[in-house]
Design a protein around this motif. Sequence first.
Motif, PDB file in Angstrom:
ATOM      1  N   LYS A  63       2.180   5.680  -7.468  1.00 48.38           N
ATOM      2  CA  LYS A  63       1.263   6.645  -8.307  1.00 48.38           C
ATOM      3  C   LYS A  63       1.877   7.898  -8.453  1.00 48.38           C
ATOM      4  O   LYS A  63       1.215   8.810  -9.281  1.00 48.38           O
ATOM      5  CB  LYS A  63      -0.010   6.740  -7.298  1.00 48.38           C
ATOM      6  N   GLU A  91       1.371   4.114  -3.139  1.00 50.71           N
ATOM      7  CA  GLU A  91       1.214   5.662  -2.957  1.00 50.71           C
ATOM      8  C   GLU A  91       2.429   6.264  -3.636  1.00 50.71           C
ATOM      9  O   GLU A  91       2.149   7.206  -4.323  1.00 50.71           O
ATOM     10  CB  GLU A  91       1.214   5.800  -1.544  1.00 50.71           C
ATOM     11  N   GLU A 130       0.856  -1.020  -0.073  1.00 47.13           N
ATOM     12  CA  GLU A 130       0.165   0.003  -0.184  1.00 47.13           C
ATOM     13  C   GLU A 130       0.875   1.348  -0.012  1.00 47.13           C
ATOM     14  O   GLU A 130       0.673   2.177  -0.702  1.00 47.13           O
ATOM     15  CB  GLU A 130      -0.923   0.216   1.256  1.00 47.13           C
ATOM     16  N   LYS A 131       1.974   1.307   0.828  1.00 43.88           N
ATOM     17  CA  LYS A 131       2.765   2.442   0.980  1.00 43.88           C
ATOM     18  C   LYS A 131       3.422   2.562  -0.565  1.00 43.88           C
ATOM     19  O   LYS A 131       3.796   3.578  -1.053  1.00 43.88           O
ATOM     20  CB  LYS A 131       3.930   2.024   1.915  1.00 43.88           C
TER      21      LYS A 131
END
Lengths: 466, 202
Positions: free
Chosen positions: A264, A261, A257-258
């Motif tokens: 992206k 981020e 998830e990190k």
Amino acid sequence: MTAKTLFDKIWEAHLVTEVKEGPCVLYIDRHLIHEVTSPQAFAGLEKRGLGVFRPRKIFATADHNVPTKDQHLPIREELSRNQVAKLTENCQYHGISLFGLNHPYHGIVHVIGPELGITQPGMTIVCGDSHTSTHGAFGCLAFGIGTSEVEMVLATQCIMQQRPKTMRITIDGKLNKGVTSKDIILYIISQLSASGGTGYFVEYTGSTIRDLSMEARMTICNMSIEMGARGGLIAPDEITYDYLKDREFAPGGKDFEKALEFWKSLKTDSEANFDRRHFFNAEEIEPMITYGTNPGMGIRVNGRIPLLKHIPEENKESFSNALKYMGLKPGMKMKGKKIDYVFVGSCTNGRIEDLRLFADYVKGRKKAGDVTVWIVPGSKRVENQARKEGLYEILEQAGFDLRQPGCSACLAMNEDKVPAGKYAVSTSNRNFEGRQGPGARTFLASPLMAAAASITGVITAPGDLL
Amino acid sequence: MVKEKFTTLVSTCIPLRIDNIDTDQIIPARFLKATSREGYGNNLFRDWRFSSENVLNRDFVLNNPDFKGRILVVGKNFGCGSSREHAAWAIFDYGFRVVVSSFFADIFKNNALNIGLLPVQVSPSFLTKIFNQIAEDHKIQLKIELNAQEIMILKTGERESFEINQYKKNCLLNGFDDIDYLLNIKEKIIEFENRKQYIWLK
């Protein structure tokens, strides 16, 4: 804040320092090594009394000079056996992960990096092999280096490089039937020439690129070096993130998830400036094939070799020499030319999607009797996946021989050599004189065209048999 | 690893007026099986020097006793293709110390500089001049002065300056290499590592 390209952002994030009136010192996140260009670098370290600085950031495989038959047996050729033994010894001594022959992760360095999730967006990646540009498909700076540079990275995890210029290549529109990403890149190189990208780092963009799978994107970035570019990259997107999820060496769980981020954020700002820009329309691209002795000498398979009068004055001599080597004449049609060998494989087109394309095309057909076909999966995992999907049965029923992973006839360091004077349709990346064996004559093409030629024994447009 | 310092060289030349000479021509892949840096000169331009039956090709310039020298003069886009440093080693090992062209492939140029083989990039017109002069007189000499960054055709006095970054120039003049430099800034490298924020990149 000034607008930046994706290349600028990654480069600057890895800048350790800049030498006055000299190169930049770049930090390297992942270093891939293989048996042919690393032994002298390890020997250099030893001579200087140095160790490997960050062994956990290095991954090794044996691919360039390994047999593609009977990999469970000791390697017969002494020099090849020595190189592989030296690599094993160096990796063991320095604590480097090695995915050698028979390891479940074994394969061509540019196939296994991505499929294991070693390759990730935003990274800097180097390897002593020019096709390291492949990894740029994930939105990272990946480029080939020489052995002195391999030694540098082993010793310090850094490299000294001049900052290249930036080029953007935009391809928009929908691809015609039978056109693959291999045709896109062969088309681009035919337009820009084998030296058209020298001094540049390329970003590929546009709707056509966005619609491509990761594997298709890798084929494009892979051949950036064939127009001389330092590397090529594609900004990561949903297709990239999906590909990376659950890969062995990719971040998992909360880290994913990190990472997501961060990934992206990896895109070129809309106002960013490139040193050069090129635009192509996907609809103009047809199945491509090369006729000469550099990858820029490509034409549509339905076309004819150019006439001498259409070749710029300064290229006339090399054009004529290339045709002489290839045994071809100006103005000749490519279709219908008799061929002897077909090679499916390499870091350009040795992935599972390539084998699927090939198998799907030859399903229910028979291999031409007088053509030798080598199908070499890019990795153990590709080989296993092809088995699992039943591709092996399809291929065997159609009369094809399947081999084990390695670089094989792409550079013909091992025994997979095309004999002198023989013609090969090859899914690899270089059609240089002697590349596939002394005197061998190479036509570069997509896996689909390789499939069509395997069935008919002559150069055939993939659409002609559909 | 820089094999030798370089300051000035005056020598006759061997001309190879071919564009896009790729690394597979310079040293074919089948000769990359050694694990040392030496001995590649024997197989430099192997498939041009010898036929597939291992017969010496007398038409090839390296086999022509009229041409000798430590400067190789070649067509544009020299060294394209593979990243193999073996290409630069082979040229050096054969005895060349300078390669003159109007355009070099990037990786080859880096590799050459890293081992102390000087790539001298001249304008296309100056390259043509050199080729024409050699065609007229095989014995003409070129003078390359690294410090002045200048190449001159001795017989005619025609000269041109060439580019090289100051850092690399300094390395060649003194026989330093990049590893020497990087080892000296190891603390900076460790500081950089500690600054990196993304744990999965560490």
